[in-house]
Design a protein around this motif. Structure first.
Motif, PDB file in Angstrom:
ATOM      1  N   GLY A 224       0.874  -1.247   0.013  1.00 50.10           N
ATOM      2  CA  GLY A 224       0.078   0.147  -0.073  1.00 50.10           C
ATOM      3  C   GLY A 224       0.925   1.296  -0.013  1.00 50.10           C
ATOM      4  O   GLY A 224       1.823   1.353   0.752  1.00 50.10           O
ATOM      5  N   ALA A 225       0.578   2.231  -0.860  1.00 48.08           N
ATOM      6  CA  ALA A 225       1.523   3.466  -0.804  1.00 48.08           C
ATOM      7  C   ALA A 225       0.329   4.594  -0.167  1.00 48.08           C
ATOM      8  O   ALA A 225      -0.660   4.767  -0.911  1.00 48.08           O
ATOM      9  N   PHE A 226       1.132   5.428   0.468  1.00 49.27           N
ATOM     10  CA  PHE A 226       0.273   6.375   1.090  1.00 49.27           C
ATOM     11  C   PHE A 226       0.777   7.671   0.923  1.00 49.27           C
ATOM     12  O   PHE A 226       2.058   7.888   0.674  1.00 49.27           O
ATOM     13  N   THR A 231      -1.056   8.326   8.084  1.00 47.37           N
ATOM     14  CA  THR A 231      -2.277   7.526   7.378  1.00 47.37           C
ATOM     15  C   THR A 231      -1.808   6.070   7.230  1.00 47.37           C
ATOM     16  O   THR A 231      -2.295   5.061   7.705  1.00 47.37           O
ATOM     17  N   ALA A 232      -0.462   5.937   7.063  1.00 50.59           N
ATOM     18  CA  ALA A 232       0.205   4.801   6.941  1.00 50.59           C
ATOM     19  C   ALA A 232       0.235   3.967   8.327  1.00 50.59           C
ATOM     20  O   ALA A 232       0.226   2.874   8.449  1.00 50.59           O
ATOM     21  N   GLY A 233       0.820   5.054   9.229  1.00 46.16           N
ATOM     22  CA  GLY A 233       0.714   4.367  10.777  1.00 46.16           C
ATOM     23  C   GLY A 233      -0.555   3.788  11.059  1.00 46.16           C
ATOM     24  O   GLY A 233      -0.568   2.701  11.745  1.00 46.16           O
ATOM     25  N   GLY A 267       9.948  -1.334  -8.102  1.00 44.38           N
ATOM     26  CA  GLY A 267       8.593  -0.967  -8.619  1.00 44.38           C
ATOM     27  C   GLY A 267       8.005   0.025  -7.667  1.00 44.38           C
ATOM     28  O   GLY A 267       6.743  -0.124  -7.660  1.00 44.38           O
ATOM     29  N   TYR A 268       8.503   0.235  -6.750  1.00 39.60           N
ATOM     30  CA  TYR A 268       7.972   0.961  -5.549  1.00 39.60           C
ATOM     31  C   TYR A 268       7.603   2.465  -6.299  1.00 39.60           C
ATOM     32  O   TYR A 268       8.485   2.972  -7.009  1.00 39.60           O
ATOM     33  N   PRO A 269       6.522   2.895  -5.521  1.00 40.76           N
ATOM     34  CA  PRO A 269       6.075   4.394  -6.260  1.00 40.76           C
ATOM     35  C   PRO A 269       6.889   5.629  -5.451  1.00 40.76           C
ATOM     36  O   PRO A 269       6.990   5.547  -4.266  1.00 40.76           O
ATOM     37  N   ARG A 270       7.840   5.959  -6.100  1.00 45.06           N
ATOM     38  CA  ARG A 270       8.885   6.904  -5.730  1.00 45.06           C
ATOM     39  C   ARG A 270       8.268   8.070  -5.019  1.00 45.06           C
ATOM     40  O   ARG A 270       8.911   8.746  -4.056  1.00 45.06           O
ATOM     41  N   ASP A 271       7.250   8.481  -5.331  1.00 50.86           N
ATOM     42  CA  ASP A 271       6.420   9.623  -4.671  1.00 50.86           C
ATOM     43  C   ASP A 271       5.921   9.546  -3.424  1.00 50.86           C
ATOM     44  O   ASP A 271       5.391  10.404  -2.900  1.00 50.86           O
ATOM     45  N   ALA A 272       5.640   8.232  -2.927  1.00 47.40           N
ATOM     46  CA  ALA A 272       4.536   8.052  -1.989  1.00 47.40           C
ATOM     47  C   ALA A 272       5.350   8.489  -0.496  1.00 47.40           C
ATOM     48  O   ALA A 272       6.713   8.389  -0.867  1.00 47.40           O
ATOM     49  N   ALA A 273       4.739   9.150   0.378  1.00 49.59           N
ATOM     50  CA  ALA A 273       5.108   9.335   1.452  1.00 49.59           C
ATOM     51  C   ALA A 273       5.664   8.203   2.276  1.00 49.59           C
ATOM     52  O   ALA A 273       6.846   8.217   3.184  1.00 49.59           O
ATOM     53  N   GLU A 299      -7.150   0.562   1.228  1.00 51.28           N
ATOM     54  CA  GLU A 299      -7.862   1.515   0.246  1.00 51.28           C
ATOM     55  C   GLU A 299      -8.665   2.449   0.802  1.00 51.28           C
ATOM     56  O   GLU A 299      -8.881   3.632   0.457  1.00 51.28           O
ATOM     57  N   SER A 300      -9.447   2.090   1.948  1.00 52.26           N
ATOM     58  CA  SER A 300     -10.210   3.033   2.594  1.00 52.26           C
ATOM     59  C   SER A 300      -9.499   4.134   3.051  1.00 52.26           C
ATOM     60  O   SER A 300      -9.858   5.126   3.691  1.00 52.26           O
ATOM     61  N   ARG A 301      -8.158   3.778   3.323  1.00 51.47           N
ATOM     62  CA  ARG A 301      -7.209   5.092   3.875  1.00 51.47           C
ATOM     63  C   ARG A 301      -6.485   5.770   2.645  1.00 51.47           C
ATOM     64  O   ARG A 301      -5.482   6.349   3.058  1.00 51.47           O
ATOM     65  N   GLY A 302      -7.021   5.665   1.679  1.00 58.88           N
ATOM     66  CA  GLY A 302      -6.386   6.054   0.417  1.00 58.88           C
ATOM     67  C   GLY A 302      -5.329   5.622  -0.127  1.00 58.88           C
ATOM     68  O   GLY A 302      -4.659   6.297  -0.901  1.00 58.88           O
ATOM     69  N   ALA A 303      -4.795   4.418   0.147  1.00 59.28           N
ATOM     70  CA  ALA A 303      -3.674   3.983  -0.320  1.00 59.28           C
ATOM     71  C   ALA A 303      -3.924   3.202  -1.828  1.00 59.28           C
ATOM     72  O   ALA A 303      -5.032   2.885  -2.260  1.00 59.28           O
TER      73      ALA A 303
END
Lengths: 483, 342
Positions: A224-226, A231-233, A267-273, A299-303
């Motif tokens: 999951g990318a946040f 929000t990840a926490g 393949g990780y999203p480089r812009d994710a916090a 997904e419910s947390r926007g990931a």
């Protein structure tokens, strides 16, 4: 006894090449995984049998020589740092498997065997040894017992203490303790729990009986990318609140994601916090339902969620996480790896504070850690060749650990105290607690010659630091002089 | 209610006055009568030192004072869809957290969800010097200092008075089902040991009176295939787990002498007259054990008036020497009666 007398006796008790005293030849042993701290040992003993271990201890006892026990030397807190007037008792030659009992789901091994070698040896029976510290390819099971090592899968499978059933221990006084066995429940004080995690301070582990588990039939990995670390926490707590206990739940922040991506192209999203990696294992039906629920939580947390049901894609997703530490080596000449644990609910707040502290000290910090356990590994990036940077990194590390204690956590989740966190221990424990630890050590090692100076700071050291944690203004033994 | 200060004062006073203390919670455990044989022993009751201090379900940890009734703890976590993995026995419905820790007893899921040793994360303790000490904490991973919290588990009050403890909890399974089959003890033994090597959602096994009961826990999606897998699908008595856990099952009333056998993993045990649980690693027999393998641990309970007395095999001499030194490290003046007289 003269020094040469001791060395002669040690040489006679050990196999050929079993004693190293040459100043150059002992160099590879001068440090463990905490390479900033070095000391050349007086002598390195490499026994091959328990009898030889006993002989080394006997000769050292008679010569009043201190002993530091060491496995593969991968420890990260200087627990196996040698003493210049001591013997470094290195157990890597004792790496045999004594018994694999498939019926009992146990293996009895010598202390020098690597963690991974146990799982490899039992894989043909559909079994594995669960704790998997990141150094598992090299670290020894004896060292794991000394440090109560963890790993990526602790949340579900526990630490070393949850997976060791029996130990054989030699004490400095020459006694052999046979503790536990194949899981028999005995009432009374169980010394097994004193030994596990005691950092080589109480005795020498010469045999370990571990519990083996059936290999899970099915695995699933979700990423999951946040947009924010907070929000990840929160998602970590939310997954647990769903009643799911993942096999692994890891988090990386943006600096760590970028470094790992540059290094490993996972393949990780480089812009994710922040990203969360969640591994589920178990029966097929259970994993399938849990994976759907975890996806919903994320997904419910926007990931943004990537999901991998096949082994190749799973490996790809893990690749970035597993190469995070070497990746750091590319973006900074040096890094200092911290190891505090905090309650999961504090993750967002503490990570924010670590960022602010890093700015205050003018250093960069990347976070790669076991989010499911609340076990943080902030990596402080620095350049030891720049005057003052190492000291700044250490000072920042101290502040980060204080923050962990404040949050209700601990200064070390899995790396141990060793010599590295002696000062931090003064903050976590008060004088009476430290004195109790010292009395417990003396119960096993009255002479104080097993790994002296590690794990538990002296009261004098804490007093000097001024950081002595005093409950209710009362010091025990106020009659003692403190300097 | 918090009575820590009074408890600390009592230990300190007894130490000075050279009086000895026996620590007591609800007094529900069998070996309580043993203390009566020693004169000049004061009872220190943790009963009033009761209450949940902190419980955040998402942390999977609950912290409570030692006198907190186990039933209160279990209810609190159940209300949040969680459970105490070590599921401690509640004799006559009673028992406190401190008592469960001191006696180191775990319930029917012990081989699968772990023992009380596994679950304890931190304790606050009064040692024999009357000092109030904290070890461990409320996080899963914590290797700062020796693991005193787990050393205290099972020490039967010999190291100190537990004031409070943090223990790990787990999410309760979405579904749970007990199935059973009629078979001989020998057949049950073979089947149970075979299941132990496979990843099945089993959280309890109990063989008694010719019936093998199996508890399956997980999502409904996991339970149905597991029933096919173990080839048992007859509906069983879900009450058996609590009855065996609390020694309320009729089996425990059959004799004035009951023996607990702790069996090494993988050992064969197929006595048709025994009650065999924990995947074949714990068995109960009515009466004295006949002949036992050397690696089996046997503890005998003898009915004595309203209570029971127990006898345990002696600890190995070398280990006993170090256990005594450890006790001395916590209680140098021998204030706590502990288990010695049990």
């Amino acid at each position: 006894m003269s020094d040469t007398g001791v060395l002669d006796r040690l040489r006679a008790a050990l196999p050929a090449q079993g004693l190293i005293t040459d100043r150059q030849a002992v160099r590879p042993f001068e440090t463990d995984g905490l390479t900033a701290i070095r000391e050349r040992p007086w002598a390195v003993a490499l026994p091959e049998t328990v009898d030889q271990v006993r002989a080394v201890l006997r000769i050292c006892r008679e010569g009043e020589v201190p002993v530091v026990t060491r496995g593969a030397g991968t420890g990260l807190s200087g627990g196996a740092r040698p003493l210049k007037d001591g013997v470094l008792l290195t157990l890597t030659k004792m790496r045999g498997i004594k018994e694999i009992d498939v019926d009992a789901c146990t293996a009895t091994v010598e202390p020098g065997i690597t963690n991974l070698a146990i799982s490899q040896a039992v894989a043909e029976h559909g079994l594995f040894y669960a704790p998997d510290p990141s150094s598992q390819i090299a670290c020894s099971i004896g060292g794991n017992v000394a440090e109560n090592s963890g790993g990526v899968h602790c949340l579900k499978y526990g630490l070393t203490v949850h997976n060791v059933l029996g130990l054989r221990v030699e004490t400095y006084e020459g006694d052999e303790l046979v503790l536990g066995g194949k899981g028999v429940d005995v009432l009374g004080v169980d010394l097994l729990y004193a030994i596990i995690g005691s950092e080589g301070m109480l005795g020498v582990v010469t045999e370990v009986t571990v519990k083996l588990l059936p290999l899970p039939v099915c695995k699933h990995v979700l990423l999951g990318a946040f947009d924010t670390v907070e929000t990840a926490g929160d998602a970590v707590g939310a997954i647990i609140a769903e009643g799911i206990v993942p096999a692994g739940l890891e988090m990386m922040d943006n600096p760590a994601i970028r470094a790992a991506e540059d290094f490993a192209n996972a393949g990780y999203p480089r812009d994710a916090a922040a990203i969360l990696l969640c591994e589920l294992d178990g029966t097929e039906a259970q994993v399938a339902t849990d994976a759907l629920r975890v996806r919903e939580v994320l997904e419910s947390r926007g990931a943004e969620v990537t999901s991998a049901a096949d082994a190749a894609t799973q490996e790809q997703l893990w690749k970035g996480r597993k190469s995070a530490f070497p990746a750091m080596g590319r973006i900074a000449p040096d890094y200092y790896c911290m190891d505090g644990t905090i309650p999961r609910g504090e993750l967002g707040r503490v990570l924010g504070d670590i960022g602010r502290l890093a700015d205050e000290y003018g250093l960069r910090v990347a976070n790669v850690f076991h989010a499911g356990d609340g076990n943080l590994h902030p990596l402080i990036l620095f350049d030891a060749n720049q005057p003052g940077e190492l000291e700044r990194a250490e000072a920042l590390g101290g502040r980060i650990l204080s923050r962990c204690v404040q949050a209700g956590g601990t200064v070390t989740g899995e790396h141990g105290v060793g010599v590295e966190k002696l000062d931090a221990m003064c903050e976590q424990f008060d004088a009476a607690e430290l004195a109790q630890f010292h009395r417990l050590k003396a119960a096993f090692d009255p002479a104080g010659r097993m790994n002296p100076g590690k794990a538990i700071p002296t009261l004098a050291r804490c007093s000097e630091l001024g950081g002595m944690h005093v409950h209710a203004g009362k010091l025990p033994h106020p009659e003692l002089e403190r300097f | 209610m918090d009575s820590a200060e009074e408890l600390v004062a009592m230990v300190a006073d007894c130490r000075v006055a050279e009086r000895r203390i026996a620590i007591m919670g609800h007094g529900s455990k069998p070996r309580r009568v043993a203390w009566g044989h020693e004169t000049g022993v004061e009872e220190l009751s943790t009963r009033a030192h009761s209450g949940i201090l902190e419980y955040r379900p998402e942390e999977l940890v609950i912290t409570a004072q030692s006198g907190t009734p186990l039933a209160e703890l279990a209810d609190a976590v159940a209300a949040q869809g969680q459970l105490l993995p070590f599921d401690p026995p509640r004799f006559g419905g009673e028992g406190t957290l401190g008592g469960a820790i001191a006696s180191g007893l775990s319930g029917p899921a012990r081989p699968w969800r772990g023992s009380i040793h596994d679950a304890v994360l931190g304790v606050e303790l009064i040692n024999g010097l009357g000092e109030r000490l904290r070890f461990g904490g409320s996080v899963m991973k914590n290797v700062a200092g020796y693991d005193v919290s787990r050393l205290v588990v099972g020490s039967l009050g010999s190291l100190g008075v537990v004031l409070s403890a943090s223990v790990r909890v787990l999410p309760a399974p979405a579904a749970e089902e007990t199935v059973c089959t009629r078979c001989s003890a020998s057949e049950a033994d073979v089947r149970v040991r075979c299941w132990a090597r496979r990843p099945l959602p089993i959280t309890g096994t109990c063989y008694v009176d010719g019936t093998l009961s199996i508890r399956l826990s997980g999502g409904p999606a996991a339970i149905e295939p597991a029933k096919v897998d173990i080839a048992v699908d007859e509906s069983g008595d879900a009450g058996i787990w609590e009855a065996v856990r609390d020694r309320a099952h009729p089996f425990f009333g059959r004799n004035d002498v009951i023996t607990r056998l702790s069996l090494p993993r993988g050992a064969r045990f197929d006595d048709d007259d025994a009650l065999i649980e924990w995947g074949g690693t714990q068995a109960w027999i009515a009466g004295e054990p006949r002949s036992l393998a050397a690696n089996v641990y046997a503890e005998t309970f003898r009915r004595d008036g309203d209570g029971w007395t127990t006898s345990r095999p002696p600890v190995d001499g070398t280990v006993a020497k170090y256990v005594e030194r450890v006790r001395h490290a916590f209680d140098p003046d021998g204030v706590f009666v502990g288990a010695g007289s049990g």
